[in-house]
Design a protein around this motif. Sequence first.
Motif, PDB file in Angstrom:
ATOM      1  N   THR A 285     -85.430  47.163  79.625  1.00  0.00           N
ATOM      2  CA  THR A 285     -86.740  47.131  79.062  1.00  0.00           C
ATOM      3  C   THR A 285     -87.219  45.730  78.865  1.00  0.00           C
ATOM      4  N   VAL A 286     -86.570  44.786  78.117  1.00  0.00           N
ATOM      5  CA  VAL A 286     -87.014  43.384  77.790  1.00  0.00           C
ATOM      6  C   VAL A 286     -87.203  42.538  79.112  1.00  0.00           C
ATOM      7  N   ALA A 287     -86.287  42.952  80.244  1.00  0.00           N
ATOM      8  CA  ALA A 287     -86.435  42.213  81.528  1.00  0.00           C
ATOM      9  C   ALA A 287     -87.884  42.403  82.122  1.00  0.00           C
ATOM     10  N   GLU A 323     -79.587  37.782  78.780  1.00  0.00           N
ATOM     11  CA  GLU A 323     -79.159  38.446  79.926  1.00  0.00           C
ATOM     12  C   GLU A 323     -80.130  39.177  80.665  1.00  0.00           C
ATOM     13  N   ALA A 324     -81.240  39.446  79.832  1.00  0.00           N
ATOM     14  CA  ALA A 324     -82.618  39.927  80.528  1.00  0.00           C
ATOM     15  C   ALA A 324     -83.210  38.861  81.429  1.00  0.00           C
ATOM     16  N   LEU A 330     -85.334  34.067  84.896  1.00  0.00           N
ATOM     17  CA  LEU A 330     -85.787  32.984  83.801  1.00  0.00           C
ATOM     18  C   LEU A 330     -84.532  32.222  83.401  1.00  0.00           C
ATOM     19  N   ALA A 331     -84.860  30.906  82.991  1.00  0.00           N
ATOM     20  CA  ALA A 331     -83.731  29.952  82.677  1.00  0.00           C
ATOM     21  C   ALA A 331     -82.962  30.537  81.304  1.00  0.00           C
ATOM     22  N   ALA A 332     -81.940  30.823  81.192  1.00  0.00           N
ATOM     23  CA  ALA A 332     -81.427  31.071  79.817  1.00  0.00           C
ATOM     24  C   ALA A 332     -79.770  31.093  80.050  1.00  0.00           C
TER      25      ALA A 332
END
Length: 332
Positions: A285-287, A323-324, A330-332
Amino acid sequence: MTQLSFLDLVPVVEGGTVSDALARAADLAAHAEATGFTRYWVAEHHGMTGIASAATSVVIAHVAAATKSIRVGAGGIMLPNHSPLVIAEQFGTLDALYPGRVDLGLGRAPGSDQRVARAIRRSLDSDPNAFPQDVLELQSYFANDGQTGIVATPGAGADVKLWILGSSLYGAQVAAALGLPYAFASHFAPDALDQALAVYRRDFRPSAHLAKPYAMAGFNIFAADTEEEAQLIATSQQQSFVRLRTGNPGQLPPPVAGYRGSLGPQGAAMLDNVLSCSAIGTPATVARGLAAFVERTGVDEVMVTSAIYDQTARKRSLTLTAEAAREVRLAA
């Protein structure tokens, strides 16, 4: 690739203390660093029993000491509350202690109500339109270009990265005119987001600091292993917003199951507006929420924020957010 960072208001939870809040901030900053966030910011607020970051530069030093490489800074310092020379000295000191890691986001709001603002400044007679000139004075101290006739020590020659913050078109115009990166506070004031970003990009003037526009926007994320848990942990921040908007701010309350449903139509509509830039749910959902927000805004960086009562749940939310982000590249 869009970068991912974190804004911490250093909340004091109900039943907790300022010492607890500061310890939690250091712990969370180290966790954000380990999970790949680009920067960790804290913000200047005053006279609020639920926020422990009033002495912002001191809190930044505390967070920096608990980390090794993540950029740390202010999102932001409310410049009308301070002499530009004092801010140059404070952030010059931070740069001397933690070289190459310090950001300084600048805003012109008081970070408080008028009564507290008067106690900070002693007088409210200063011209609010002097904000751009104050930014230029601050830049002069860091550049040590002799224009002020004063050498800021520490401060002269410091490698502090300046940002302009805003929740309206004004900050976008200032950032564009000065050729500085721009951060929009869409995590609590989303109404002018699209227009402000358009103004910033349209009017941007390249500078010695930045060749092309670089924009960041705030986004609330409450991530958990189940949708139900995510909805639950989000209720602490929801309660805080309702209390703030109804003139009853306080410490961060524990989550309450079914809280949003307990609000009347007016309260629910207020939350829907204030927190419209949010994603609440599992990593999937967050992704989807992150991807849609980046596609809508085209921002170079997303500044995640979330006030979560339980520290374990808050760290888990950051892990799942990272993770999302990787799911949507995205860079994380």
